[in-house]
Design a protein around this motif. Structure first.
Motif, PDB file in Angstrom:
ATOM      1  N   ASN A   1       5.641   0.085 -12.264  1.00 32.61           N
ATOM      2  CA  ASN A   1       4.461   0.195 -11.648  1.00 32.61           C
ATOM      3  C   ASN A   1       3.274  -0.428 -11.684  1.00 32.61           C
ATOM      4  OD1 ASN A   1       2.233   1.698  -9.503  1.00 32.61           O
ATOM      5  ND2 ASN A   1       4.477   1.673  -8.398  1.00 32.61           N
TER       6      ASN A   1
ATOM      7  N   ASN B   1       0.628   1.004 -11.396  1.00 34.12           N
ATOM      8  CA  ASN B   1      -1.203   1.579 -11.119  1.00 34.12           C
ATOM      9  C   ASN B   1      -1.271   2.347 -11.654  1.00 34.12           C
ATOM     10  OD1 ASN B   1      -2.175   0.491  -8.405  1.00 34.12           O
ATOM     11  ND2 ASN B   1       0.004   0.753  -8.121  1.00 34.12           N
TER      12      ASN B   1
ATOM     13  N   ASP C   1       2.207 -13.281   0.478  1.00 38.56           N
ATOM     14  CA  ASP C   1       2.284 -12.509   1.987  1.00 38.56           C
ATOM     15  C   ASP C   1       2.900 -12.271   3.403  1.00 38.56           C
ATOM     16  OD1 ASP C   1      -0.017 -13.065   0.269  1.00 38.56           O
ATOM     17  OD2 ASP C   1      -1.400 -13.475   2.236  1.00 38.56           O
TER      18      ASP C   1
ATOM     19  N   VAL D   1       4.729  -8.602   2.471  1.00 40.41           N
ATOM     20  CA  VAL D   1       3.835  -6.911   2.866  1.00 40.41           C
ATOM     21  C   VAL D   1       3.469  -7.137   3.758  1.00 40.41           C
ATOM     22  CG1 VAL D   1       2.057  -6.695   1.601  1.00 40.41           C
ATOM     23  CG2 VAL D   1       2.445  -7.921  -0.055  1.00 40.41           C
TER      24      VAL D   1
ATOM     25  N   ARG E   1      -4.427  -4.856   2.745  1.00 35.67           N
ATOM     26  CA  ARG E   1      -4.645  -3.733   2.266  1.00 35.67           C
ATOM     27  C   ARG E   1      -4.332  -3.930   0.351  1.00 35.67           C
ATOM     28  NH1 ARG E   1      -2.358  -0.468   7.725  1.00 35.67           N
ATOM     29  NH2 ARG E   1      -3.779  -1.694   9.280  1.00 35.67           N
ATOM     30  N   TRP E   2      -3.296  -4.473   0.752  1.00 31.20           N
ATOM     31  CA  TRP E   2      -2.715  -4.117  -1.021  1.00 31.20           C
ATOM     32  C   TRP E   2      -3.129  -5.577  -1.988  1.00 31.20           C
ATOM     33  CZ3 TRP E   2       1.108  -0.685  -1.543  1.00 31.20           C
ATOM     34  CH2 TRP E   2       1.885  -0.454  -1.226  1.00 31.20           C
ATOM     35  N   ARG E   3      -4.181  -5.930  -2.142  1.00 32.62           N
ATOM     36  CA  ARG E   3      -4.957  -6.759  -2.827  1.00 32.62           C
ATOM     37  C   ARG E   3      -5.032  -6.154  -4.333  1.00 32.62           C
ATOM     38  NH1 ARG E   3      -2.577 -11.851  -0.498  1.00 32.62           N
ATOM     39  NH2 ARG E   3      -4.179 -11.772   1.778  1.00 32.62           N
TER      40      ARG E   3
ATOM     41  N   ASP F   1      -3.635  -3.901  -5.310  1.00 34.59           N
ATOM     42  CA  ASP F   1      -3.110  -2.603  -5.985  1.00 34.59           C
ATOM     43  C   ASP F   1      -1.990  -3.747  -7.058  1.00 34.59           C
ATOM     44  OD1 ASP F   1       0.224  -1.684  -5.295  1.00 34.59           O
ATOM     45  OD2 ASP F   1      -1.244   0.100  -4.750  1.00 34.59           O
TER      46      ASP F   1
ATOM     47  N   PHE G   1       0.627  -6.163  -6.496  1.00 35.21           N
ATOM     48  CA  PHE G   1      -0.101  -7.716  -5.498  1.00 35.21           C
ATOM     49  C   PHE G   1      -1.002  -8.541  -6.461  1.00 35.21           C
ATOM     50  CE2 PHE G   1      -0.667  -8.997  -1.077  1.00 35.21           C
ATOM     51  CZ  PHE G   1       0.385 -10.337  -1.148  1.00 35.21           C
TER      52      PHE G   1
ATOM     53  N   LYS H   1       7.073   3.583   2.831  1.00 37.36           N
ATOM     54  CA  LYS H   1       6.470   4.437   2.353  1.00 37.36           C
ATOM     55  C   LYS H   1       7.407   5.742   3.467  1.00 37.36           C
ATOM     56  CE  LYS H   1       2.430   3.372   0.200  1.00 37.36           C
ATOM     57  NZ  LYS H   1       0.557   3.693   0.342  1.00 37.36           N
TER      58      LYS H   1
ATOM     59  N   LEU I   1       7.644  -3.686   2.704  1.00 39.15           N
ATOM     60  CA  LEU I   1       7.428  -4.048   1.298  1.00 39.15           C
ATOM     61  C   LEU I   1       8.195  -4.894   0.852  1.00 39.15           C
ATOM     62  CD1 LEU I   1       4.690  -2.080  -1.141  1.00 39.15           C
ATOM     63  CD2 LEU I   1       3.886  -3.423   0.976  1.00 39.15           C
TER      64      LEU I   1
END
Length: 278
Positions: free
Chosen positions: A109, A111, A154, A157, A162-164, A166, A169, A203, A215
């Motif tokens: 992942n 993160n 893009d 997503v 909102r994911w730039r 993360d 992404f 989610k 996603l």
């Protein structure tokens, strides 16, 4: 032949969902991720009763990968990526099945970003690039499937801005995926559906699935010999709506029994290369 990838998000907790889907869709080969089970807890008997043989590389917590097949005997060729002898995470498994090399993966992942988990993700991606480069020109269809934890563009997503930041992404991660395509691999789903917003993950909260706020992070990459047999690709969203289900949906491809006519092969391969160069 139908080949799928499915992050089950815990194979024992979601086993009724997996078995129901296998009975309903009857895929020939399935790569599973996020088993969350050590080797001795893999439900081999239940999977065999459903008509599949299996090989697996288990691990508790968040990892673990497997390949299921009803296409005859599997010959395991690898169960971890080369390049890091101290990597003990169960994230890669590979087998020859009925003349096709199947590579199943669960990419990290990454993160939070920045940080050691993101660094590990980039290093793991580098190892994947090196290994897949060695497989691309094999004289056989090669398919790499799994949860890549990457949204390549893009369109993959529901709300890109909102994911730039993360790790799924991040520019570095998207660039790594793009380098795989530069090697010659074809993103099967995007190849056949170039302009569609198609997702494989939603989610659990805020009605994400009902709103289709998803996603596309599960992918199938094909070498040219596999591409020559590609006839269809899609995502089966039905099991995502079942109770006690995974937050992923199965992504699948279908291969013809033999290569398409040469003109079709050349057209498809040429179009794929044009997109990679653009």
């Amino acid at each position: 032949m139908k080949i799928a990838t499915y992050n089950v998000n815990g194979i024992n907790g979601r086993l009724p969902v997996l078995l129901r889907w296998l009975e309903m869709e009857e895929p020939d080969i399935v790569c599973l991720q996020e088993l969350k089970a050590p080797d001795d807890k893999f439900p081999e008997n239940e999977v065999q009763a459903a008509g599949y043989q299996a090989i697996w590389h288990g691990q508790s917590r968040w990892n673990g990968v497997a390949i299921l097949s009803r296409e005859g005997e599997m010959h395991e060729t690898r169960r971890s990526l080369p390049g890091d002898p101290i990597d003990d995470q169960s994230r890669y498994i590979e087998a020859a099945v009925n003349g096709i090399l199947i590579c199943g993966l669960y990419l990290p992942n990454g993160n939070p970003r920045p940080g050691p988990k993101f660094d590990f993700k980039l290093k793991w991606f580098e190892r994947l690039e090196s290994h897949l480069l060695s497989l691309f020109d094999l004289d056989a269809p090669v398919i790499c499937l799994g949860d890549f934890n990457v949204m390549p563009v893009d369109l993959d997503v529901y709300a890109p801005d909102r994911w730039r930041e993360d790790a799924l992404f991040a520019p570095e991660v998207r660039a790594a995926f793009a380098r795989l395509l530069k090697q010659g691999w074809t993103d099967a789903l995007r190849h056949l559906h170039p302009d569609e917003a198609i997702y494989t993950f939603w989610k659990y909260w805020r009605g994400a699935f009902e709103r289709n706020a998803g996603l596309r992070i599960d992918h199938a990459l094909l070498n040219d010999k596999a591409l020559a047999r590609l006839s269809a690709a899609g995502v089966d969203t039905t099991p995502r709506g079942w109770e006690k289900t995974s937050d992923h949906a199965p992504m699948w491809i279908e291969l013809d029994g033999k290569p398409r006519k040469r003109e079709t092969i050349n057209d498809r391969a040429g179009n794929a290369r044009k997109r990679r160069a653009s």
